[in-house]
Scaffold this motif. Structure first.
Motif, short mmCIF file in Angstrom:
data_model
loop_
_atom_site.label_atom_id
_atom_site.label_comp_id
_atom_site.label_asym_id
_atom_site.label_seq_id
_atom_site.Cartn_x
_atom_site.Cartn_y
_atom_site.Cartn_z
N PHE A 62 0.81 -1.22 0.00
CA PHE A 62 0.00 0.00 0.00
C PHE A 62 0.84 1.27 0.00
CE2 PHE A 62 -2.78 -3.23 1.92
CZ PHE A 62 -3.83 -3.17 1.03
N THR A 63 2.16 1.12 0.01
CA THR A 63 3.02 2.31 0.03
C THR A 63 3.72 2.55 -1.30
OG1 THR A 63 4.90 1.01 0.85
CG2 THR A 63 3.44 2.01 2.50
N GLY A 64 3.63 1.62 -2.22
CA GLY A 64 4.34 1.75 -3.48
C GLY A 64 3.58 2.57 -4.50
N PRO A 65 4.18 2.80 -5.66
CA PRO A 65 3.48 3.49 -6.76
C PRO A 65 2.21 2.73 -7.13
CG PRO A 65 5.81 3.19 -7.25
CD PRO A 65 5.54 2.38 -6.04
N VAL A 66 1.17 3.46 -7.47
CA VAL A 66 -0.14 2.85 -7.72
C VAL A 66 -0.27 2.46 -9.19
CG1 VAL A 66 -2.64 3.16 -7.67
CG2 VAL A 66 -1.21 4.12 -5.84
N ILE A 73 8.53 3.13 -13.75
CA ILE A 73 8.75 2.59 -12.41
C ILE A 73 9.86 1.55 -12.48
CG2 ILE A 73 7.69 1.37 -10.47
CD1 ILE A 73 4.96 2.43 -11.48
N GLU A 74 10.81 1.61 -11.55
CA GLU A 74 11.91 0.65 -11.55
C GLU A 74 11.38 -0.77 -11.45
OE1 GLU A 74 15.12 1.17 -11.94
OE2 GLU A 74 14.88 3.34 -12.14
N ALA A 75 12.05 -1.69 -12.16
CA ALA A 75 11.58 -3.07 -12.25
C ALA A 75 11.48 -3.75 -10.89
CB ALA A 75 12.50 -3.87 -13.17
N ASP A 76 12.38 -3.42 -9.95
CA ASP A 76 12.39 -4.10 -8.65
C ASP A 76 11.53 -3.37 -7.60
OD1 ASP A 76 13.97 -1.89 -8.43
OD2 ASP A 76 15.66 -2.90 -7.45
N THR A 77 10.78 -2.36 -8.03
CA THR A 77 9.91 -1.63 -7.10
C THR A 77 8.56 -2.31 -6.98
OG1 THR A 77 10.96 0.48 -7.69
CG2 THR A 77 8.79 0.59 -6.63
N ALA A 78 8.15 -2.60 -5.74
CA ALA A 78 6.83 -3.19 -5.50
C ALA A 78 5.75 -2.14 -5.69
CB ALA A 78 6.75 -3.77 -4.09
N VAL A 79 4.69 -2.48 -6.40
CA VAL A 79 3.63 -1.51 -6.67
C VAL A 79 2.38 -1.82 -5.86
CG1 VAL A 79 4.44 -1.06 -9.01
CG2 VAL A 79 2.71 -2.84 -8.64
N ASN A 80 1.58 -0.82 -5.69
CA ASN A 80 0.26 -0.94 -5.07
C ASN A 80 -0.74 -1.20 -6.19
OD1 ASN A 80 -2.21 -0.64 -3.81
ND2 ASN A 80 -1.85 1.46 -3.12
#
Length: 591
Positions: A287-291, A516-523
């Motif tokens: 819930f904190t990552g890019p949506v 968005i960076e590939a290793d970034t977790a998204v919301n």
């Protein structure tokens, strides 16, 4: 007096259903207050379980009033993606089923391979591979071990499809089927106008079945460390005993389910090993990552609101244009949303509804939001229409797609009625096209031309939209259109699809397009949001009033196979006549 008794019956039934639903609502609230969620964490050595014996939705509608949500392919895939980094999850135990769409089986297989790559094990158990289709077997060949009950058989042989035709029936009873189809591969019209397959119908069906078969065999060969020829040799000589399947290398061990449970416990760490269904484990969001917005559409494309299958008295699914258009536009207006993943699993339906959703996708793109289509089991005809202008289209190799075409028509029953002495008289005021959709009178010459011109206009619009959305010359689109169905692999070769993969691949593409960076977790945020239990309760209460007039005898009558066939034919004809199936692909059940 009759209406009075019907009203009283409705009140009684409605009151009973109110009490019935209230009990379940309180039970559901109790479970929620007790802290049970669909994304409960695993503690200690845990093995996830996946039961493929029950049908899976393409994607779920969220929590159900009567407990956990129905299982779905998307949720199972995302749950396995979560579980691969959960140290408490040691493996996955699968119970095999009988029927599944090829693309669903493929997508689950991909998730299993990824899960295994993290060092966790997968064990599958079958009480018998009795289905002749290769799909239920292919769905579990990624497992480390496949167990089968020794007294059962191994029957996978290939793929089989049936198409029914009413042409001979209509001829016998002097019913006149009048249809316009663009073009020869738009085979749904053949159901009413023909008594056998046309050459084009047989060609297209054989082509996509061969594609699905070859892809499935290749997956099986890779997973079982066998050659394609060796796999086909077993399939071509089916059925086999469980012992013969073991000797041929198609399964690994013989045993009962209770034995495999004990085996898996030992493999995972001992008697204290716990089992948790993949449905109750569920995907876990960040819930904190890019949506990234997730918009889901499954079932026939219809005007109005979507049906999500959460109503136990009418558990149907459909993708309504009002619901989907609002959801896409709302996601586009949300400044936090960086991209939209639009999951489509639909055979199509209304041309008008499809165009409404297409327009919403265009609005989202104009707002600067990348739109990625994730195709599920099928995205054909209207299901392809809504996808055509997306930035990227992702499909599984065996996804059924294409069917860029249109059809419509009616069955005129005037001569049929005359056989039993029934007569319908008509009064028409105004233009000659008035009454064109009458189920009694055949088209007049002028009506037939006007109706055909309407269908052709839709076809021209469809092909032009595809050409613009896919940046293809119109001549190229016209060559691969004509209502023809393709698999995802065939569609990619022809420029109708961009990437091969499932929901996880679609999220990767969306992240890339959004920067968005590939290793970034998204919301991954759902649009529209799932209904709350109170909203579902209100919906069911409204439905219960209508059920007051439902009679048990009617249910028994409609369950008769012959009546079911007639009702199906009538429903299909009505859908075509009222424009709800102009962009619907003829997708026979693959067995």
């Amino acid at each position: 007096m009759k209406q009075f008794f019907i009203t009283v019956l409705g009140v009684i039934v409605g009151g009973f259903l109110f009490m019935f639903l209230l009990v379940f609502l309180l039970a559901g609230l109790g479970a929620a207050l007790g802290g049970q969620t669909d994304t409960a964490s695993a503690e200690g050595a845990t093995v996830l379980t996946l039961d493929m014996r029950a049908p899976l939705l393409d994607h779920s509608a969220g929590e159900s009033l009567f407990g956990s949500a129905p299982g779905s392919v998307v949720d199972a895939v995302r749950a396995l993606d979560r579980a691969k980094t959960d140290d408490n999850i040691k493996g996955l135990l699968i119970r095999t089923g009988f029927g599944m769409a090829p693309a669903s089986a493929e997508e689950l297989r991909l998730a299993m391979l990824d899960f295994k790559d993290s060092g966790k094990f997968i064990v599958a158990h079958s009480q018998g591979f009795e289905a002749t289709s290769v799909i239920p077997y292919m769905a579990v060949t990624a497992a480390d071990e496949i167990w089968q009950q020794s007294t059962s058989g191994f029957a996978p042989a290939g793929l089989y499809s049936e198409s029914g035709f009413y042409g001979g029936v209509f001829d016998k009873y002097d019913a006149k089927a009048e249809f316009a189809q663009f073009y020869e591969y738009k085979n749904a019209a053949n159901t009413y106008t023909q008594s056998t397959m046309t050459d084009a119908h047989r060609e297209a069906t054989t082509s996509y079945l061969n594609s699905i078969y070859e892809i499935s065999v290749a997956h099986i060969a890779q997973d079982r460390n066998m050659t394609v020829d060796a796999v086909k040799a077993v399939l071509n000589t089916a059925p086999h005993s469980a012992e013969a399947a073991l000797d041929a290398g198609m399964i690994d061990k013989l045993g009962y389910y209770v034995e495999v449970v004990d085996y898996v416990k030992t493999k995972a760490g001992g008697e204290k090993t716990k089992f948790k269904s993949i449905k109750s484990y569920g995907p876990k969001n960040n819930f904190t990552g890019p949506v990234v917005a997730f918009v889901g559409g499954q079932g026939p494309v219809t005007l109005g609101g979507s049906q999500d299958g959460s109503n136990p008295f009418a558990a149907t699914v459909s993708m309504g244009s009002d619901t989907l258009s609002r959801a896409i536009k709302k996601a586009a207006e949300d400044d936090k949303v960086k991209a939209i993943v639009f999951r489509v699993s639909s055979p199509g339906g209304s041309a008008t509804a499809s165009d409404d959703i297409y327009n919403a996708v265009e609005i989202a793109k104009d707002a600067g939001k990348p739109v990625v289509i994730s195709m599920g089991q099928y995205a054909a005809s209207g299901g392809y229409y809504v996808a055509a202008n997306a930035d990227t289209i992702v499909a599984m190799p065996t996804t059924i797609t294409g069917s860029i075409g249109v059809l419509g028509g009616k069955v005129a029953l005037r001569d049929t009625y005359s056989k039993i002495g029934y007569n319908v008289e008509h009064v028409r005021v105004g233009g000659e096209y008035g009454g064109a959709y009458s189920s009694d009178e055949p088209f007049t010459q002028a009506q037939r031309k006007a109706f055909t011109d309407q269908m052709e206009d839709i076809y021209v619009d469809f092909t032009e939209l595809v050409a613009a959305g896919r940046d293809m010359p119109i001549a190229q689109v016209q060559e691969i259109a004509k209502g023809r169905v393709w698999t995802g692999a065939q569609a990619k070769e022809r420029g109708l699809v961009d990437e091969m993969g499932g929901i996880m691949k679609s999220i990767e593409v969306a992240k890339e397009l959004a920067g968005i960076e590939a290793d970034t977790a998204v919301n991954l945020r759902r649009y529209p949001r799932p209904k709350t239990r109170s909203e579902q309760f209100e919906q069911l209460l409204n439905a219960s009033v209508e059920m007051g007039q439902d009679i048990g005898t009617l249910r028994e009558i409609t369950a008769i196979p012959e009546v079911q066939a007639i009702l199906k034919a009538r429903a299909e004809a009505e859908a075509l006549a009222n424009g709800q199936a102009q962009l619907k692909a003829p997708l026979p059940e693959i067995q």
